[in-house]
Every structure is written in structure tokens, then in C-alpha cells.
Scaffold this motif. Structure first.
Motif, short mmCIF file in Angstrom:
data_model
loop_
_atom_site.label_atom_id
_atom_site.label_comp_id
_atom_site.label_asym_id
_atom_site.label_seq_id
_atom_site.Cartn_x
_atom_site.Cartn_y
_atom_site.Cartn_z
N GLU A 49 0.88 -1.37 -0.21
CA GLU A 49 0.10 0.21 0.02
C GLU A 49 0.90 1.21 0.13
OE1 GLU A 49 -3.50 1.83 -0.55
OE2 GLU A 49 -2.82 0.15 -0.11
N ILE A 50 1.45 1.22 0.00
CA ILE A 50 2.92 2.25 0.87
C ILE A 50 3.31 2.60 -0.57
CG2 ILE A 50 5.09 3.28 1.79
CD1 ILE A 50 5.03 1.78 4.08
N LEU A 110 0.30 4.11 -2.35
CA LEU A 110 0.29 5.72 -2.48
C LEU A 110 1.87 7.04 -2.42
CD1 LEU A 110 -1.50 4.76 1.92
CD2 LEU A 110 -2.15 6.37 -0.58
N THR A 111 2.95 6.23 -2.74
CA THR A 111 4.18 7.02 -3.15
C THR A 111 4.17 7.35 -4.54
OG1 THR A 111 5.51 5.30 -1.84
CG2 THR A 111 4.21 6.42 -0.65
N ARG A 143 8.97 10.35 -0.85
CA ARG A 143 7.70 9.83 0.44
C ARG A 143 7.27 8.43 0.94
NH1 ARG A 143 4.55 10.63 -5.42
NH2 ARG A 143 5.32 13.17 -6.45
N LEU A 189 5.44 8.44 5.36
CA LEU A 189 5.18 7.88 5.22
C LEU A 189 4.87 7.14 6.34
CD1 LEU A 189 2.36 7.32 4.74
CD2 LEU A 189 2.49 5.93 2.39
N SER A 195 3.64 6.41 10.06
CA SER A 195 3.62 5.09 10.24
C SER A 195 3.50 4.58 11.61
CB SER A 195 3.36 3.96 9.24
OG SER A 195 2.34 4.68 8.32
N VAL A 247 -1.19 2.47 8.35
CA VAL A 247 -0.50 3.38 6.15
C VAL A 247 -2.03 4.41 6.25
CG1 VAL A 247 0.17 3.22 4.22
CG2 VAL A 247 1.04 1.00 6.30
N HIS A 248 -2.70 4.09 6.46
CA HIS A 248 -4.50 5.58 5.72
C HIS A 248 -3.77 6.06 6.16
CE1 HIS A 248 -5.53 3.35 2.09
NE2 HIS A 248 -4.59 2.20 2.55
N PHE A 279 -0.74 8.52 6.07
CA PHE A 279 -1.38 9.08 5.10
C PHE A 279 -1.96 10.00 4.59
CE2 PHE A 279 -2.89 9.50 0.59
CZ PHE A 279 -2.12 10.31 -0.09
N CYS A 320 -0.88 14.17 3.65
CA CYS A 320 -1.04 14.95 2.69
C CYS A 320 -1.90 16.75 2.70
CB CYS A 320 -1.94 13.76 1.86
SG CYS A 320 -2.44 11.84 1.35
#
Length: 268
Positions: free
Chosen positions: A224-225, A228-229, A235, A239, A243, A260-261, A264, A268
Motif C-alpha cells: 500500500e505504501i 500511495l507514494t 515520499r 509515510l 506510520s 498506513v492510511h 497518509f 497529504c
């Protein structure tokens, strides 16, 4: 407390160009090898480009570490907004400190740099100038011309100076404005983002370098990282760093997708 909680001895994802944390991806190893090839072979100039946060500065710091001070005299220019004369003075300052700080004329600055190169040549050392954030330095066309002139310092069989230009993707277009300079760049290399597999390995590598004895991120979290990056190291660092903080606050034993979310949302 955060480091102790995760079993770390140092921060693994802080965004500073520490050569000890250079992840040996194929891309970063290739970039370093090519720059060393140009310097060791005295081939004039090299250019390393890449998107923001891909690790160009870290590669440059690792490059400097690889160059023995007994063999190489290295100046690293990082100041982005300079006039042509200030640019030449900055090179002198990086070589000699305040010794020649009274130089105000372009011709005097060029003479001082030439003397430095000749002295190095006579003592068996090579002169290297690394320009970081070169896309900003080259905003003024006058500086492009000064850079070209630096490569005119040469003997019949070798350059007296090796120039390394490091900058964002638009640097190549700026260099093309001066064909005489562009043609003298022996090697050009573009540093791309990490792949998904490399991102997983990158996170594990930096965690281990910082002292981790186990996986800190689940496989799903690392995947997922990556998404997202987009595989950009800077980035990823931001993150992952947040985290770990969120995981510490939630008393987690492993960073999962949910953490992680949450992190994130905070970057942002």
C-alpha cells in the motif's frame, strides 16, 4: 521512546542524505557506477537527473564518500540562486574556504579555479566539481556559459576538471540550450522511482540499517505504501516515518494497512 518501542537504534526514515542509508537498488547502483566511471576516467562531465525525491542528492553524497581525499579534490555547490560571478566564487569557497573571498571579478575567479586545478594536477590529484540542484543553478544562461568554460580547462590528453551535474528532469532541456556543453557530457542517467518489489526491499533495508531485528511493516502495508507514494523514496520515508509514530500511539506490534492510511492522511 519511539525508537525503543520499535527496537531501533536510529531513525530509519528521516529524510536526510545519509550515505549509510543508500538502498542498493539497480537504479541507484547504476547511477553511482556511471558517475564514478566518468570521474575516474576523467571524461569531462556527467549528468544525473530524476524526479523530486528519487534520491539524487543521496547518490551525490555517497559519491563524495567514495572519492578518496588523497586522490580527489572535490567541491560541492548546492546554492541554487547565484549570479555567474557568485557561482564561480562559490566553487572557490568550496575548495578553499574564505581564502579568496576578496575575488569580485569573473576573470580573477577563473584564474583562481585554474590555479587550483593546475596545483592538483601537479600533485597527482583530480579536481571534481559537483553541482547539486543544477536545474536551479542553470536558470541563468550566463551560468550555463561559465559551466561550459570550466570544461575548457584541459591538457592535450585529459580534462583538468570533472563536472557532475545533478538536478530535476528539466535540467537536460536547459543543458541542450548550450550545444557545446551538452556535447561534452559523457554520460547522462535518469534516476527512476522504485518498483513495488524494490519498495518492499527498501523499507526492510532501512529498517534493518536502523537496528530492527524483525519486520516492522506487514506485506500488505508495504504494498500500500508503494501505491500511495508511487515508489518515490522521499515520499516513502515520510509515510513510513509517520506510520511508525501512529503505530506507537496505537500500541501496535506491526504496521498494517489501516495504520498506513491513517498516517497518509497526516502527510497529504
Amino acid at each position: 521512546m519511539l525508537l525503543e518501542y520499535w527496537g531501533l537504534v536510529k531513525e530509519p526514515f528521516i529524510n536526510v542524505p545519509d550515505p549509510d542509508f543508500l538502498f542498493p537498488s539497480t537504479k541507484h547502483e547504476e547511477a553511482l557506477m556511471r558517475l564514478l566511471y566518468v570521474i575516474q576516467g576523467r571524461r569531462g562531465a556527467a549528468m544525473l537527473t530524476g524526479d523530486i525525491g528519487c534520491g539524487k542528492t543521496l547518490v551525490s553524497r555517497t559519491l563524495v564518500k567514495e572519492l578518496s581525499p588523497q586522490r580527489y579534490d572535490v567541491a560541492v555547490v548546492t546554492s541554487p540562486i547565484l549570479s555567474p560571478v557568485q557561482f564561480l566564487r562559490e566553487i572557490i569557497y568550496q575548495f578553499e574556504g574564505d581564502k579568496d573571498n576578496r575575488i569580485n571579478q569573473r576573470v580573477d575567479a577563473l584564474h583562481a579555479i585554474n590555479r587550483r586545478m593546475i596545483t592538483n594536477y601537479q600533485s597527482g590529484k583530480d579536481t571534481v566539481v559537483i553541482i547539486d540542484e543544477a536545474h536551479l543553478v542553470m536558470e541563468k544562461k550566463g551560468i550555463l556559459e561559465e559551466v561550459r568554460l570550466l570544461l575548457n580547462f584541459q591538457l592535450n590528453d585529459r580534462f583538468l576538471l570533472t563536472l557532475v551535474l545533478i538536478g530535476q528532469l528539466d535540467l537536460e532541456e536547459k543543458i541542450k540550450q548550450v550545444p557545446a556543453l551538452n556535447q561534452r557530457i559523457a554520460i547522462k542517467y535518469c534516476l527512476l522511482p522504485l518498483t513495488q518489489k524494490e519498495t518492499v526491499e527498501y523499507i526492510a533495508f532501512r529498517s534493518k540499517k536502523a537496528g530492527a531485528q524483525r519486520d516492522l511493516f506487514s506485506e500488505e502495508a508495504t504494498q500500500e505504501i508503494y501505491h500511495l507514494t508511487e515508489g518515490i523514496p522521499r515520499r516513502i520515508n515520510s509515510l513510513c516515518d509517520l506510520s511508525l509514530l501512529v503505530g506507537f500511539q496505537e500500541k501496535a506490534t506491526l504496521i498494517d494497512e489501516k495504520i498506513v492510511h491513517t498516517a497518509f492522511a497526516g502527510v497529504c
